[in-house]
Design an enzyme around this catalytic site. Sequence first.
Site, PDB file in Angstrom:
ATOM      1  N   THR A  62     -36.116   5.962 -11.713  1.00  0.00           N
ATOM      2  CA  THR A  62     -35.167   6.413 -10.700  1.00  0.00           C
ATOM      3  C   THR A  62     -34.099   5.351 -10.486  1.00  0.00           C
ATOM      4  OG1 THR A  62     -36.541   5.525  -8.891  1.00  0.00           O
ATOM      5  CG2 THR A  62     -36.899   7.819  -9.539  1.00  0.00           C
ATOM      6  N   GLY A 120     -39.271   8.996 -16.025  1.00  0.00           N
ATOM      7  CA  GLY A 120     -39.511   9.102 -14.591  1.00  0.00           C
ATOM      8  C   GLY A 120     -38.892   7.955 -13.833  1.00  0.00           C
ATOM      9  N   LYS A 136     -40.943  -0.240  -2.861  1.00  0.00           N
ATOM     10  CA  LYS A 136     -40.001   0.630  -3.571  1.00  0.00           C
ATOM     11  C   LYS A 136     -38.604   0.021  -3.536  1.00  0.00           C
ATOM     12  CE  LYS A 136     -38.418   5.412  -4.008  1.00  0.00           C
ATOM     13  NZ  LYS A 136     -38.615   5.365  -5.475  1.00  0.00           N
ATOM     14  N   HIS A 168     -41.685   5.839   1.769  1.00  0.00           N
ATOM     15  CA  HIS A 168     -42.380   5.251   0.624  1.00  0.00           C
ATOM     16  C   HIS A 168     -42.932   3.882   0.982  1.00  0.00           C
ATOM     17  CE1 HIS A 168     -40.229   8.357  -1.719  1.00  0.00           C
ATOM     18  NE2 HIS A 168     -41.205   8.195  -2.580  1.00  0.00           N
ATOM     19  N   TYR A 195     -42.622  13.916 -10.710  1.00  0.00           N
ATOM     20  CA  TYR A 195     -43.361  14.802 -11.602  1.00  0.00           C
ATOM     21  C   TYR A 195     -44.504  15.542 -10.893  1.00  0.00           C
ATOM     22  CZ  TYR A 195     -40.803  13.412 -15.732  1.00  0.00           C
ATOM     23  OH  TYR A 195     -39.808  13.234 -16.651  1.00  0.00           O
ATOM     24  N   GLY A 230     -42.438   0.314 -18.948  1.00  0.00           N
ATOM     25  CA  GLY A 230     -42.832   0.055 -17.562  1.00  0.00           C
ATOM     26  C   GLY A 230     -44.332  -0.078 -17.480  1.00  0.00           C
ATOM     27  N   GLY A 245     -46.547  -2.188 -14.648  1.00  0.00           N
ATOM     28  CA  GLY A 245     -46.652  -1.776 -13.256  1.00  0.00           C
ATOM     29  C   GLY A 245     -47.824  -0.843 -13.036  1.00  0.00           C
ATOM     30  N   ARG A 246     -48.045  -0.507 -11.760  1.00  0.00           N
ATOM     31  CA  ARG A 246     -49.174   0.362 -11.428  1.00  0.00           C
ATOM     32  C   ARG A 246     -49.025   1.734 -12.073  1.00  0.00           C
ATOM     33  NH1 ARG A 246     -50.369   0.946  -5.177  1.00  0.00           N
ATOM     34  NH2 ARG A 246     -50.371  -1.319  -5.486  1.00  0.00           N
ATOM     35  N   MET A 247     -47.803   2.294 -12.032  1.00  0.00           N
ATOM     36  CA  MET A 247     -47.593   3.594 -12.658  1.00  0.00           C
ATOM     37  C   MET A 247     -47.817   3.517 -14.157  1.00  0.00           C
ATOM     38  SD  MET A 247     -47.003   6.334 -10.926  1.00  0.00           S
ATOM     39  CE  MET A 247     -46.163   7.326 -12.152  1.00  0.00           C
TER      40      MET A 247
END
Length: 245
Positions: A84, A82, A142, A138, A109, A14, A17-19
């Site tokens: 979902t 993490g 999302k 959110h 987290y 992932g 992405g931003r995360m």
Amino acid sequence: MTSAVRARSAIVVGGNGRMGRLVREALVGAGFDVIGSYDVDNIDELDAGAPAADVVVDFSAPAALPHVAAYVRRTGSALVSGATGFSPAQLDELRALGEKSRVVWSSNYSLGVAALRHATALVAAALPAWDVEIVETHHNQKADAPSGTAKALLAAVDPTGERPVVSGRDGIVGPRVAGEIGMHAVRGGTVAGTHEVHFFGTDEEVCLTHRAASRQIFVAGAVAAAERLLERDPGYYDFDTLMFG
């Protein structure tokens, strides 16, 4: 920094992405050597060509799980997940990975959210007859609803999963059914994440709230989980047990 710390390696799933970008930066800052980053455009490389790492940090999506699971089985890497939106069968697959590797999965987290889950369970046990409504908010990008954290809060209220759950209400719904739990998802703007658990009694209300100001709290928690997980024996861990158990 010791040579043992410098030797720790990680890959990020992932990563586009931003995360994923924040996780990569935080892992490097914590002394990890990030030896790979994978996303939808190169996820197939995990199946054979990716080098073995000490830990995989995955903030992608359920569709990546077959690739991530195959990589963990092949290399024995620890896994911090993490992502979902997993189905019950996919969560069972994550748990099964813990038979050979070190695995932690959490929908959130944040240490503050971990405390919120704990507080929610305590209040639910103390006020079993009160009405309960869970509201999560959110950002407008999302993909899944309700959030994984909202589902974890639901489990804190109703560990056996026996109470009826209502996802929003519309029309002439009649009086509230005793014991039901309301679940509501709100989407808009750039909200990092807000979760509220409302307990309604006669003439009084208790509301437990957690607000995330940025995604950095989730990143910090995931990196802390990676560090702690590498100290543990193989097994499947939840975030609360890993950090506080």
